[in-house]
Write a protein that holds these residues in place. Sequence first.
Motif, mmCIF file in Angstrom:
data_model
loop_
_atom_site.group_PDB
_atom_site.id
_atom_site.type_symbol
_atom_site.label_atom_id
_atom_site.label_comp_id
_atom_site.label_asym_id
_atom_site.label_seq_id
_atom_site.Cartn_x
_atom_site.Cartn_y
_atom_site.Cartn_z
ATOM 1 N N ASN A 103 -48.215 0.271 14.795
ATOM 2 C CA ASN A 103 -48.254 -1.137 15.195
ATOM 3 C C ASN A 103 -48.744 -2.011 14.039
ATOM 4 O O ASN A 103 -49.900 -1.903 13.637
ATOM 5 C CB ASN A 103 -49.189 -1.298 16.395
ATOM 6 N N GLY A 111 -49.124 -5.215 14.254
ATOM 7 C CA GLY A 111 -49.843 -6.342 14.817
ATOM 8 C C GLY A 111 -49.116 -7.669 14.739
ATOM 9 O O GLY A 111 -49.759 -8.722 14.727
ATOM 10 N N VAL A 112 -47.765 -7.631 14.692
ATOM 11 C CA VAL A 112 -46.998 -8.868 14.602
ATOM 12 C C VAL A 112 -46.055 -8.972 15.801
ATOM 13 O O VAL A 112 -45.661 -7.976 16.402
ATOM 14 C CB VAL A 112 -46.203 -8.953 13.285
ATOM 15 N N THR A 113 -45.681 -10.216 16.114
ATOM 16 C CA THR A 113 -44.874 -10.484 17.298
ATOM 17 C C THR A 113 -43.513 -9.810 17.237
ATOM 18 O O THR A 113 -43.009 -9.294 18.243
ATOM 19 C CB THR A 113 -44.698 -12.004 17.462
ATOM 20 N N TRP A 130 -42.524 -7.009 16.011
ATOM 21 C CA TRP A 130 -42.526 -5.557 15.803
ATOM 22 C C TRP A 130 -41.518 -4.915 16.746
ATOM 23 O O TRP A 130 -41.548 -5.115 17.951
ATOM 24 C CB TRP A 130 -43.919 -4.991 16.081
ATOM 25 N N HIS A 164 -47.705 -14.495 7.688
ATOM 26 C CA HIS A 164 -48.346 -13.431 8.448
ATOM 27 C C HIS A 164 -49.302 -13.974 9.506
ATOM 28 O O HIS A 164 -49.335 -13.479 10.644
ATOM 29 C CB HIS A 164 -49.082 -12.466 7.515
ATOM 30 N N LYS A 168 -48.994 -12.952 13.602
ATOM 31 C CA LYS A 168 -49.940 -12.034 14.251
ATOM 32 C C LYS A 168 -49.975 -12.246 15.772
ATOM 33 O O LYS A 168 -49.770 -13.345 16.265
ATOM 34 C CB LYS A 168 -51.343 -12.221 13.666
ATOM 35 N N SER A 174 -52.152 -10.818 19.452
ATOM 36 C CA SER A 174 -53.274 -10.055 19.999
ATOM 37 C C SER A 174 -52.763 -8.952 20.918
ATOM 38 O O SER A 174 -51.611 -8.991 21.392
ATOM 39 C CB SER A 174 -54.207 -10.983 20.782
ATOM 40 N N GLU A 175 -53.624 -7.980 21.194
ATOM 41 C CA GLU A 175 -53.245 -6.886 22.087
ATOM 42 C C GLU A 175 -52.908 -7.414 23.483
ATOM 43 O O GLU A 175 -51.953 -6.960 24.120
ATOM 44 C CB GLU A 175 -54.380 -5.860 22.175
ATOM 45 N N TRP A 212 -49.552 -9.079 23.442
ATOM 46 C CA TRP A 212 -48.503 -8.066 23.362
ATOM 47 C C TRP A 212 -48.218 -7.480 24.742
ATOM 48 O O TRP A 212 -47.060 -7.331 25.153
ATOM 49 C CB TRP A 212 -48.884 -6.967 22.377
#
Length: 375
Positions: free
Chosen positions: A297, A299-301, A303, A348, A352, A354-355, A358
């Motif tokens: 992961n 940590g980006v939208t 992914w 970046h 980014k 957040s969990e 996501w």
Amino acid sequence: MYSTPLAEAIAEAERLVSEAPFIESEADLLEGLQYLAGCIAACTHVAFDYDRDHPFLHSGTGPFTKMGLDNPDTMYFGTRVQPGHEYVVTGTRGATTDVSFQLLGGEYTDDNVPDSDTAFDDRRLDIADDGTFEWRFSPKTPSQLVIREVYNDWSAQRGTFAIARTDTAGTAPPPLSRELIEKRYAVAGKQLVQRVKTWLQFPKWFYDNLPVNTLTAPRLTPGGLATQYSSVGHYDLAPDQAIVITLPVSDAPYLGFQLGSLWYISLDYINHQTSLNGTQAQADPDGKIRIVVADANPGVTNWCETLGHGRGYLQFRWQRVSRELTEADGPTLEVMGVDEVAGALPYHDHNKISEQDWRERIALRQKQIGERMVG
């Protein structure tokens, strides 16, 4: 026993799956066996719920009956049609981005890609103010009718579709006979083995001979779809590597990207983000979309999760295009370490996620697929 041909075909299909040359792990085999179960379900459904003289639209490809690098953004409907008869397709145009109609002169096999006799989108239809439409046609050869309803936004309202043969509408097929049941078991078995063979062979023609970790320039999609361009490739990544794909925001009404396994099927797109379309993908302030393909992961939208697949397929689609697409419209690709991704993304901080955010993206996928499939 009537079911003997199907049982023998299942055993043959299981052998083909178990001996696939790309299997490297238990996970690969288990995925293949899950894929096989979907193929069995699809082939029995089509063989037993089909009548030559009373056609009905089936969905032979979906989240649980995958084949042919199925597009997560598409609902597929189809049936066989015969020459010498007139057919009428009726329905209501939904709010989805595209609806396309195609007549294939034959079936996909492991040594043949059928010609497209007719291919067009709904812009050629006379659609009434209430969204209803009618299309009449008489095929010249035995053909497959395929209707694709394409979502650039999974929340769009789906349409409706039905088919009838004009000379048999309002009549019923004859009662079941022993001969018909025997034939249906045999047909289901034959279709199952052919389906597995076909889609094990297909990527060898259009993907595997390309340089690894590259993507082609946009090109008209093989198979005759009238207004679809695609860019394809295959990847090979270590667990600590990532691919960063960059492409311009498109003026095409539909843009879709997806990952596929070596079984030439989509990865789980309900519970994981293994695909992105024009609504789901985050665009950067410079008018570019940057997608990160990786197992870890970042940590980006944007992914796209490989789900442990070190090798697989990459596919872009543009649909309902009104101009020729060129290399400038297509993606560029760079392989790097996952730890290098943040430095390679010019926005970046903007990318980014957040969990919790996501999890909300995944929950939305689950909800919208559920609504689309039963709505």
